[in-house]
Design an enzyme around this catalytic site. Structure first.
Site, PDB file in Angstrom:
ATOM      1  N   THR A  78       0.858  -1.180   0.000  1.00 59.32           N
ATOM      2  CA  THR A  78       0.000   0.000   0.000  1.00 59.32           C
ATOM      3  C   THR A  78       0.894   1.229   0.000  1.00 59.32           C
ATOM      4  O   THR A  78       1.628   1.471   0.955  1.00 59.32           O
ATOM      5  CB  THR A  78      -0.934   0.004   1.222  1.00 59.32           C
ATOM      6  N   LYS A  86      -7.901   0.893  -2.198  1.00 62.49           N
ATOM      7  CA  LYS A  86      -7.389   0.360  -0.925  1.00 62.49           C
ATOM      8  C   LYS A  86      -7.411   1.427   0.161  1.00 62.49           C
ATOM      9  O   LYS A  86      -7.760   1.148   1.315  1.00 62.49           O
ATOM     10  CB  LYS A  86      -5.958  -0.154  -1.127  1.00 62.49           C
ATOM     11  N   LYS A 111     -31.727   6.533  16.944  1.00 61.59           N
ATOM     12  CA  LYS A 111     -32.251   6.104  18.247  1.00 61.59           C
ATOM     13  C   LYS A 111     -31.140   5.512  19.113  1.00 61.59           C
ATOM     14  O   LYS A 111     -30.944   5.918  20.275  1.00 61.59           O
ATOM     15  CB  LYS A 111     -33.363   5.081  18.043  1.00 61.59           C
TER      16      LYS A 111
END
Length: 274
Positions: free
Chosen positions: A94, A165, A241
């Site tokens: 990466t 990625k 909620k």
């Protein structure tokens, strides 16, 4: 280019925690002749035992495709500088978004192909591999990629694999940060964190976790008559909620939950509901 009637010659550089099991998948694959290199002798010996050939260095790898899984951009550049001309250079590390283009500008035929799935996915061949680059280069490397991953996505032109990625990992690490926030709240409220972790992993395996909302092909606002409007309106109502309840509990326990507050503020708009 590979001989259409012969095996694909693949080089693999970087036999670390993920690279080694990826390379072992290649060594076991039919139709692939594998050559490996790493500065550490141990994993190289293991790959040789599995049927690969050890290279004396990157420059000695004679292959159609060279896969690179090293630590960072500088190491990727150092490997690329020694790869022989004409090879499809597949970068699994990466890297920064601009690095694949820099390698191409230096004369390499590049596929940026980062992976997701970790050492476990690498070991059993179930990695997701996100590929950017020209179609012709992708076609050459495809048999190697499919030997290592069960989901191989050609994301687009050069750089698209890296961009995909990085978007995927944004989810990953923002979610990790949210988990640390939830753990602090749970701990303050007297909840067993190990048991909570079991519940989270169990239910995410059923629902898909954060990926459960990722089916639309756009982030544009959803028209009221769109199918997804009703689905996401229900998701938003439940989320608002439960987030409100969690924030109230955090206030009682004096636990700071900034991500929960931000999520409550942004959930509905983020889902495309305005």
């Amino acid at each position: 280019m590979p001989d259409p009637g012969g095996s694909l010659r693949v080089g693999f550089v970087g036999l670390g925690n993920i690279g080694k099991p990826m390379a072992l998948r290649l060594a076991a694959a039919d139709g692939i002749d594998l050559t490996v290199y790493d500065v550490a002798a141990g994993p190289v010996a293991e790959l040789v035992e599995a049927g690969a050939v050890a290279a004396a260095g990157v420059a000695a790898i004679d292959a159609d495709v060279v896969c690179v899984m090293v630590r960072d951009d500088d190491q990727v550049r150092a490997v690329a500088a020694e790869v022989r001309p004409g090879v499809v250079l597949v970068v699994h590390s990466t890297v920064a978004p601009e690095t694949p283009g820099e390698l191409a500008a230096a004369g390499h035929t590049v596929l940026d192909a980062p992976v997701s799935g970790g050492p476990m996915g690498a070991a059993d061949g179930s990695l997701a591999i996100m590929v950017g680059g020209a179609g012709a280069a992708f076609d050459v490397a495809r048999p190697a990629l499919e030997a290592m991953g069960s989901l191989v996505v050609h994301a687009g032109p050069l750089g698209a694999g890296t961009r995909m990625k990085l978007a995927r990992n944004l989810i990953h690490f923002v979610a990790f940060t949210a988990v640390t926030e939830a753990q602090r709240l749970a701990e303050a409220a007297g909840i067993d964190l190990v048991e909570l972790g079991k519940v989270v992993r169990h239910t995410d395996a059923i629902t898909g976790g954060p990926g459960a909302i990722m089916y639309r092909d756009t982030t544009a606002p959803i028209a009221p008559d769109d199918f997804w409007h009703g689905v996401f309106d229900h998701v938003a109502a439940l989320g608002e909620k439960d987030l409100a309840f969690a924030i109230a509990l955090a206030e009682q326990q004096r636990v700071d939950v900034p991500l929960a507050r931000l999520s409550l503020d942004r959930l509905r708009e983020g889902l495309g509901l305005g």
